[in-house]
Design a protein around this motif. Structure first.
Motif, mmCIF file in Angstrom:
data_model
loop_
_atom_site.group_PDB
_atom_site.id
_atom_site.type_symbol
_atom_site.label_atom_id
_atom_site.label_comp_id
_atom_site.label_asym_id
_atom_site.label_seq_id
_atom_site.Cartn_x
_atom_site.Cartn_y
_atom_site.Cartn_z
ATOM 1 N N VAL A 131 -4.840 -4.336 5.169
ATOM 2 C CA VAL A 131 -6.156 -5.069 5.227
ATOM 3 C C VAL A 131 -5.775 -6.253 5.574
ATOM 4 N N GLU A 132 -4.357 -6.749 5.670
ATOM 5 C CA GLU A 132 -4.042 -8.466 5.850
ATOM 6 C C GLU A 132 -3.099 -8.596 7.199
ATOM 7 N N VAL A 133 -2.822 -7.476 7.700
ATOM 8 C CA VAL A 133 -1.892 -7.525 8.846
ATOM 9 C C VAL A 133 -2.429 -6.943 10.112
ATOM 10 N N ARG A 134 -1.933 -7.363 11.343
ATOM 11 C CA ARG A 134 -2.353 -6.964 12.433
ATOM 12 C C ARG A 134 -3.771 -6.977 12.644
ATOM 13 N N GLN A 135 -4.512 -5.771 12.948
ATOM 14 C CA GLN A 135 -5.825 -5.562 13.125
ATOM 15 C C GLN A 135 -6.472 -5.295 12.026
ATOM 16 N N HIS A 136 -5.932 -5.206 10.673
ATOM 17 C CA HIS A 136 -6.423 -4.990 9.559
ATOM 18 C C HIS A 136 -6.856 -3.465 9.335
ATOM 19 N N ARG A 137 -6.163 -2.499 10.141
ATOM 20 C CA ARG A 137 -6.340 -1.265 9.808
ATOM 21 C C ARG A 137 -5.510 -0.536 8.867
ATOM 22 N N GLN A 138 -6.399 0.261 8.188
ATOM 23 C CA GLN A 138 -5.679 0.953 6.848
ATOM 24 C C GLN A 138 -5.007 2.223 7.287
ATOM 25 N N LYS A 139 -4.157 2.575 6.316
ATOM 26 C CA LYS A 139 -3.385 4.081 6.622
ATOM 27 C C LYS A 139 -4.708 5.008 6.694
ATOM 28 N N PRO A 140 -4.580 5.812 7.543
ATOM 29 C CA PRO A 140 -3.399 6.323 8.396
ATOM 30 C C PRO A 140 -3.164 5.738 9.577
ATOM 31 N N PHE A 145 2.958 -0.210 8.799
ATOM 32 C CA PHE A 145 4.518 -0.016 8.961
ATOM 33 C C PHE A 145 5.006 -0.603 9.820
ATOM 34 N N LEU A 146 4.552 -0.558 11.191
ATOM 35 C CA LEU A 146 5.120 -1.441 12.141
ATOM 36 C C LEU A 146 5.312 -2.821 11.860
ATOM 37 N N HIS A 147 4.260 -3.570 11.241
ATOM 38 C CA HIS A 147 4.518 -4.851 10.976
ATOM 39 C C HIS A 147 5.624 -5.111 9.981
#
Length: 224
Positions: A131-140, A145-147
């Protein structure tokens, strides 16, 4: 080679605690469900994701008080009940690879969980909250992981992910990474390993002590 660990249900035995809290709150809202059923259906999802799915199933919005209480009641339960998954420290002592954590939990909760189980210093500062990286999209979604792969400057194909949930496995596979499924925490259920394999896990272990040898075998395999 980078090894990414999920936290909840892999390093700390928190999923069963979350399932108990969630089952109780959903019961108050009129959705009869057991902690085991919560683990089976919702392991790996955040509270907001679970409550949204529950609202769709019930056909109504949950009371605001249910959502408001969920995080505080879970935090209180974790602070008093949380234990490390057996063998975590011994496994980390034997793991000869770069490592980090990628989780759907917030940084604040991750720090609390990892400090309580004396695992925080084994990973910091490489602890990433979806929730704190990239677009804040959670798994799945694969974003967290890419970050992590970018932070360590490794290709996704050179990453192994340790995950206990179908949603986590799906996100790692979508990121182009291989996954070792894990079924050794208290929330495991009959068919857990098969569900992880169906989601794309390369193999499944049920003891953390088996992780280093499995990582080594898969690392050698990637070079063939």
């Amino acid at each position: 080679m980078l090894v990414i660990f999920d936290c909840d249900g892999v390093l700390v035995d928190s999923e069963i605690i979350a399932s108990r809290v969630t089952a109780r709150l959903l019961g108050e809202a009129g959705m009869e469900i057991t902690p085991d059923e919560v683990s089976l259906r919702f392991a790996g999802l955040t509270g907001d994701q679970i409550f949204s799915e529950a609202e769709a199933e019930l056909g109504k919005s949950l009371p605001d008080t249910i959502r408001a209480r969920s995080e505080s009641e879970l935090d209180n339960a974790l602070e008093t009940e949380l234990q490390m998954v057996p063998g975590a420290h011994e496994m980390l002592d034997r793991l000869d690879a770069a490592r980090c954590i990628c989780s759907n939990s917030t940084s604040e909760r991750l720090e609390m969980e990892l400090r309580r189980t004396e695992l925080y210093d084994r990973f910091r500062p490489y602890i990433y909250s979806a929730v704190e990286v990239r677009q804040h999209r959670q798994k799945p979604a694969p974003d967290v992981f890419l970050h992590a792969a970018e932070e360590f400057d490794v290709e996704p194909a050179d990453v192994l992910v340790i995950e206990d949930s179908v949603h986590g496995v799906s996100g790692a596979v979508a990121a182009g990474m291989r996954v070792i499924g894990f079924t050794g925490a208290s929330h495991t259920w009959p068919g857990h390993a098969e569900a992880l394999m169906d989601a794309g896990a390369t193999t499944v272990v049920n003891r953390l002590r088996d992780v280093p040898a499995t990582v080594e075998a898969l690392a050698d395999w990637s070079l063939v």
